[in-house]
Design a protein around this motif. Structure first.
Motif, PDB file in Angstrom:
ATOM      1  N   GLU A  15       0.847  -1.191   0.000  1.00 57.32           N
ATOM      2  CA  GLU A  15       0.000   0.000   0.000  1.00 57.32           C
ATOM      3  C   GLU A  15       0.886   1.246   0.000  1.00 57.32           C
ATOM      4  N   GLN A  16       0.602   2.177  -0.911  1.00 53.03           N
ATOM      5  CA  GLN A  16       1.365   3.418  -1.029  1.00 53.03           C
ATOM      6  C   GLN A  16       0.401   4.598  -1.107  1.00 53.03           C
ATOM      7  N   THR A  17       0.892   5.775  -0.813  1.00 55.83           N
ATOM      8  CA  THR A  17       0.118   6.990  -1.005  1.00 55.83           C
ATOM      9  C   THR A  17       0.449   7.537  -2.377  1.00 55.83           C
ATOM     10  N   PHE A  18      -0.518   7.479  -3.293  1.00 58.77           N
ATOM     11  CA  PHE A  18      -0.346   7.959  -4.653  1.00 58.77           C
ATOM     12  C   PHE A  18      -0.689   9.443  -4.699  1.00 58.77           C
ATOM     13  N   TYR A  19      -0.043  10.153  -5.605  1.00 61.41           N
ATOM     14  CA  TYR A  19      -0.285  11.571  -5.775  1.00 61.41           C
ATOM     15  C   TYR A  19      -0.977  11.839  -7.100  1.00 61.41           C
ATOM     16  N   ARG A  20      -1.910  12.765  -7.078  1.00 59.57           N
ATOM     17  CA  ARG A  20      -2.664  13.161  -8.265  1.00 59.57           C
ATOM     18  C   ARG A  20      -1.706  13.879  -9.219  1.00 59.57           C
ATOM     19  N   ALA A  21      -1.488  13.303 -10.396  1.00 58.64           N
ATOM     20  CA  ALA A  21      -0.546  13.871 -11.355  1.00 58.64           C
ATOM     21  C   ALA A  21      -1.240  14.795 -12.351  1.00 58.64           C
ATOM     22  N   ALA A  22      -2.482  14.474 -12.731  1.00 57.55           N
ATOM     23  CA  ALA A  22      -3.215  15.286 -13.703  1.00 57.55           C
ATOM     24  C   ALA A  22      -4.687  14.908 -13.656  1.00 57.55           C
TER      25      ALA A  22
END
Length: 58
Positions: A15-22
């Motif tokens: 499990e990772q914290t994903f970042y909004r890229a676009a």
């Protein structure tokens, strides 16, 4: 509009914290690209949470 999303990353195998890229509006709803900050893995989610199309689904 969330800027972070907890999601399973197959490259990191956890499990990772994903970042909004676009993001952009399309006829199916909002298209959002998410990227893992620890590796090069990313996925796209289109639509609302209840009816979302998710490119990370197997």
């Amino acid at each position: 509009m969330a800027m972070e999303l907890d999601h399973y990353c197959p490259d990191c195998d956890g499990e990772q914290t994903f970042y909004r890229a676009a993001s952009t509006k399309v006829h199916l709803g909002e298209k959002v690209k998410w990227h893992c900050p620890n590796c090069d893995y990313g996925f796209v989610r289109i639509g609302d949470n209840g009816t979302a199309v998710d490119s990370s689904a197997t």
